[in-house]
Scaffold this active site. Structure first.
Site: not given
Ligand code: NCD
Length: 299
Positions: A82, A131, A103, A53-54
């Site tokens: 890396k 959040h 995120r 959703r986000t």
């Protein structure tokens, strides 16, 4: 506002301004229309932790504003694997995009990333940390239902230790007056003191029934499996609470049931068409609120 990193950066005025803007965008989001405000601008959506959703509502928000989107999904596919630092990735992305949503599993990662970025950064979840876009989404859902954010009682049920959405909602509500939080969780997943704000009245409850008593809003969070090292412990706790249709009919009349989703087994599908269930019906709020945040950062 340069970046959108932490719910604790949001004061009452900012929340109210963003809600007002989100209400303006709501019909565009709900009716799946397009505007041209972000014509010629690009969003980079960097999702290094799982998201449905986000990520997609943030990308949808940019498209609905008339902008374009590039994205990276999964740390394993990126140069972070890396050994590249978040700040170096930010320096690079700033040359491609006008705004960046990120995120990442590490708490504090969005702020660290923003230090390297010359364009606005939106925190879409920094591990167990914050959040803030979800907090605004939840605020919009509450505002659309109750017409206010003052004088509300919220029953928070579930993984109160690890649920960043519940932490973020409390952090946002600390700006408003007369809010009460009723809490129910397994003993090992209780709300930590850092989320017990002055100005919010807290009550520890022994079970779901006691918790929803007197609440306007029930906010459920799944047990956050990704924050557990010990899967036996997770399996022991995962069925701590289950919303059934009978429980809602018997104890929750007149209340709304919110959940940031995903729900796993803690809200049975038979609850979905209960009149107070808003976790699916209010999803357009996620797009509207992210349109408002992008617009405020970029204009
Ligand atoms: C939440 C999250 O990622 O913290 N989901 C979301 O953003 N809608 C809640 C969760 O995963 O339980």
């Amino acid at each position: 506002m340069k970046h959108f990193i932490s719910t604790s950066d949001l004061d009452r005025k900012t929340v109210e301004q963003l809600l007002k803007l989100a209400v303006r965008y709501y019909d565009t989001a709900k009716d799946k229309e397009f505007l041209d405000e972000m014509d010629g601008k690009m969003l980079a959506a960097l999702f290094y932790e799982p998201s449905t959703r986000t990520r997609l509502s943030t990308e949808t928000a940019m498209h609905r504003l008339g902008g374009t989107v590039i994205n990276a999904v999964g740390e394993e596919n990126s140069s972070l694997r890396k050994g590249e630092t978040l700040q170096d990735t930010a320096k690079v992305m700033s040359h491609y995009a006008d705004v960046i949503a990120i995120r990442h599993k590490k708490e504090g990662s969005a702020r660290e990333f923003a230090e390297g970025s010359s364009v606005p950064v939106i925190n879409c979840g920094d591990g167990p940390g914050d959040h803030p876009t979800q907090a605004m989404l939840d605020a919009l859902t509450i505002y659309r239902k109750f017409g206010r954010l003052d004088n509300l009682t919220v029953a928070l049920i579930g993984d109160l230790k690890n649920s960043r959405t519940q932490h973020a909602l409390l952090t946002l509500l600390r700006n408003f007056k007369g809010c009460k939080a009723r809490l129910a969780s397994p003993d090992s997943l209780k709300l930590q003191d850092e989320y017990k704000f002055e100005g919010i009245e807290y009550a520890e409850c022994k079970d779901m029934k006691e918790c929803v008593d007197g609440a306007d809003i029930i906010y459920s969070s799944r047990i956050q499996v990704e924050r557990f090292d010990d899967m036996d412990e997770y399996n022991r706790l995962k069925d701590y609470f289950v919303f059934t249709r009978k429980f809602l009919d018997d104890h929750c009349e007149g209340k709304i049931l919110m959940a940031p989703l995903p729900r796993i087994d803690e809200i049975l599908p038979e609850c979905d068409d209960w009149e107070g269930s808003v976790y699916f019906s209010e999803l357009a709020n996620g797009v509207a609120v992210r349109m408002a945040i992008i617009s405020k950062l970029c204009t």
